[in-house]
Write a protein that holds these residues in place. Structure first.
Motif, PDB file in Angstrom:
ATOM      1  N   THR A 147       0.854  -1.199   0.000  1.00 15.96           N
ATOM      2  CA  THR A 147       0.000   0.000   0.000  1.00 15.96           C
ATOM      3  C   THR A 147       0.887   1.245   0.000  1.00 15.96           C
ATOM      4  O   THR A 147       0.643   2.227  -0.706  1.00 15.96           O
ATOM      5  CB  THR A 147      -0.888   0.030   1.265  1.00 15.96           C
ATOM      6  N   ASP A 190     -14.360  -3.705  -5.117  1.00 19.13           N
ATOM      7  CA  ASP A 190     -13.719  -4.790  -4.373  1.00 19.13           C
ATOM      8  C   ASP A 190     -14.698  -5.959  -4.339  1.00 19.13           C
ATOM      9  O   ASP A 190     -15.912  -5.761  -4.264  1.00 19.13           O
ATOM     10  CB  ASP A 190     -13.374  -4.340  -2.948  1.00 19.13           C
ATOM     11  N   SER A 219     -15.479  -6.853  -9.429  1.00 19.49           N
ATOM     12  CA  SER A 219     -14.096  -6.766  -9.885  1.00 19.49           C
ATOM     13  C   SER A 219     -14.041  -5.903 -11.142  1.00 19.49           C
ATOM     14  O   SER A 219     -14.804  -4.947 -11.281  1.00 19.49           O
ATOM     15  CB  SER A 219     -13.559  -8.180 -10.114  1.00 19.49           C
ATOM     16  N   ASN A 238      -3.681  -2.901  -6.230  1.00 24.42           N
ATOM     17  CA  ASN A 238      -2.794  -3.548  -5.262  1.00 24.42           C
ATOM     18  C   ASN A 238      -3.436  -4.865  -4.839  1.00 24.42           C
ATOM     19  O   ASN A 238      -4.131  -4.939  -3.838  1.00 24.42           O
ATOM     20  CB  ASN A 238      -2.580  -2.603  -4.059  1.00 24.42           C
TER      21      ASN A 238
HETATM   22  N1  SAH Z   1      -6.208  -1.081  -2.166  1.00 22.63           N
HETATM   23  C1  SAH Z   1      -5.963  -1.390  -0.764  1.00 22.63           C
HETATM   24  C2  SAH Z   1      -6.292  -2.827  -0.444  1.00 22.63           C
HETATM   25  C3  SAH Z   1      -5.375  -3.863  -1.067  1.00 22.63           C
HETATM   26  S1  SAH Z   1      -5.702  -5.543  -0.481  1.00 22.63           S
HETATM   27  C4  SAH Z   1      -4.526  -1.068  -0.437  1.00 22.63           C
HETATM   28  O1  SAH Z   1      -3.744  -0.788  -1.322  1.00 22.63           O
HETATM   29  O2  SAH Z   1      -4.141  -1.097   0.734  1.00 22.63           O
HETATM   30  C5  SAH Z   1      -6.399  -6.267  -1.900  1.00 22.63           C
HETATM   31  C6  SAH Z   1      -7.895  -6.081  -1.992  1.00 22.63           C
HETATM   32  O3  SAH Z   1      -8.262  -6.625  -3.248  1.00 22.63           O
HETATM   33  C7  SAH Z   1      -8.697  -6.839  -0.951  1.00 22.63           C
HETATM   34  O4  SAH Z   1      -9.609  -5.938  -0.331  1.00 22.63           O
HETATM   35  C8  SAH Z   1      -9.432  -7.930  -1.729  1.00 22.63           C
HETATM   36  O5  SAH Z   1     -10.746  -8.174  -1.267  1.00 22.63           O
HETATM   37  C9  SAH Z   1      -9.480  -7.323  -3.119  1.00 22.63           C
HETATM   38  N2  SAH Z   1      -9.500  -8.292  -4.240  1.00 22.63           N
HETATM   39  C10 SAH Z   1      -8.905  -9.498  -4.322  1.00 22.63           C
HETATM   40  N3  SAH Z   1      -9.123 -10.047  -5.534  1.00 22.63           N
HETATM   41  C11 SAH Z   1      -9.880  -9.162  -6.243  1.00 22.63           C
HETATM   42  C12 SAH Z   1     -10.431  -9.135  -7.561  1.00 22.63           C
HETATM   43  N4  SAH Z   1     -10.260 -10.148  -8.401  1.00 22.63           N
HETATM   44  N5  SAH Z   1     -11.141  -8.059  -7.939  1.00 22.63           N
HETATM   45  C13 SAH Z   1     -11.344  -7.021  -7.086  1.00 22.63           C
HETATM   46  N6  SAH Z   1     -10.866  -6.995  -5.822  1.00 22.63           N
HETATM   47  C14 SAH Z   1     -10.127  -8.033  -5.401  1.00 22.63           C
END
Ligand code: SAH
Length: 302
Positions: A147, A190, A219, A238
């Motif tokens: 992050t 998400d 997604s 991320n």
């Molecule tokens: N953007 C935040 C969180 C990153 S953690 C940061 O940078 O801190 C990754 C997140 O992606 C999690 O909340 C998880 O639920 C989500 N995630 C995982 N696979 C995904 C997908 N295929 N499409 C969308 N979200 C997804």
């Protein structure tokens, strides 16, 4: 002793390999354990320090051992091991203080400050752009290197007047940072409904409404649907490398010819294979930043 007078908690303190954070967060969210925090002692970037609090009246020795056995199994799936846990009984007041004590105002780059909702803005940071955060159970407190790499990249090259997509928004921190740094609109998605709730809540406490950030469950398909054929200028993503790899073929539907993506959640060892997939779909790596084992790729058209 005093447990019949005041509620008490079992506090688990555990050093763990950072690669396990996502799985731990997922596990705790699934089980409804929302009272936890993760710290990254800067001297050792390969390990995180987990604190988890569980109500004592529901968590006897047997239940605690079963939970820890679950965590060990999770660690073994990733080929890693866990240290011995340290369990300590703490009382209500202590728990509140303990939990909050882990959150401090957190300056990021030259211009951002992550500020837990219950803290006042310290004078020395009053020139910074404030990101109010209610650390709930969604991933994205800003302390994880993946992050942090994104936030620092946004801070270095502010997305002024850009349209931004935040794919895998977690707590919403990246999208909110983009808005603070001048982005004109953010679409955030998400697959986890807790993350959607957390992003919406964090947007509200930062006084940002649907005019600035739209949050949806889903997604990349949900993003495309919201964008309705239009492109964004910047994609923030991320998520772990294998998930990113599976999404690369659809990036062209989101990003225009001058569009860029910041891709994070990638271990340095995974960069070569992800770069190949990106090139296969006509993207090139513009720059690479790393922190500990983690890498961030800035990606665009050649
Ligand atoms: N953007 C935040 C969180 C990153 S953690 C940061 O940078 O801190 C990754 C997140 O992606 C999690 O909340 C998880 O639920 C989500 N995630 C995982 N696979 C995904 C997908 N295929 N499409 C969308 N979200 C997804």
């Amino acid at each position: 002793m005093t447990s019949d007078l005041k509620a008490s908690w079992w506090q688990l303190k555990l050093l763990f390999p950072v690669d396990l954070e996502e799985s731990f967060v997922w596990k705790f969210a699934t089980l409804g354990h929302n009272a936890f925090s993760v710290e990254y002692p800067l001297e050792d970037t390969s390990r995180g320090l987990l604190y988890l609090w569980l109500p004592s009246n529901e968590w006897g020795a047997v239940e605690r051992e079963a939970l820890f056995t679950d965590l060990i199994q999770l660690a073994n799936t990733f080929g890693t091991y866990l240290d011995q846990p340290v369990w300590e009984e703490v009382f209500d007041e202590d728990w509140n203080n303990n939990w909050k004590k882990h959150w401090q105002p957190d300056p990021v780059g030259n211009s951002l400050l992550i500020l837990p909702v219950w803290l006042d803005l310290p004078k020395e940071h009053s020139h910074r752009l404030i990101l109010r955060l209610d650390p709930g159970c969604a991933f994205g407190t800003g302390s994880h290197p993946s992050t942090r790499l994104c936030l620092e990249a946004l801070d270095r090259k502010p997305p002024v007047a850009l349209k931004v997509a935040d794919l895998g928004c977690g707590s919403g921190l990246l999208g909110l940072a983009a808005l603070r740094l001048g982005a004109c609109h953010v679409w955030a998605v998400d697959i986890d409904s807790l993350a959607v709730r957390s992003t919406t809540h964090n947007a509200q406490i930062n006084s940002l409404g649907s005019g600035e950030i739209e949050v949806e469950l889903g997604s990349i398909e949900a993003l495309k649907f919201k964008l309705n054929g239009n492109h964004v200028d910047l994609l923030l993503c991320n998520i772990l490398a294998p998930v990113i790899e599976s999404l690369v073929s659809q990036f062209q539907d989101l990003l225009g010819v001058n569009g860029r993506a910041l891709l994070s959640g990638i271990l340095i060892t995974q960069v070569p294979s992800l770069t190949l997939v990106l090139e296969e779909f006509g993207w090139c790596v513009i720059s690479l930043e790393d922190q500990g084992k983690w890498a961030l790729l800035e990606v665009g058209r050649p």
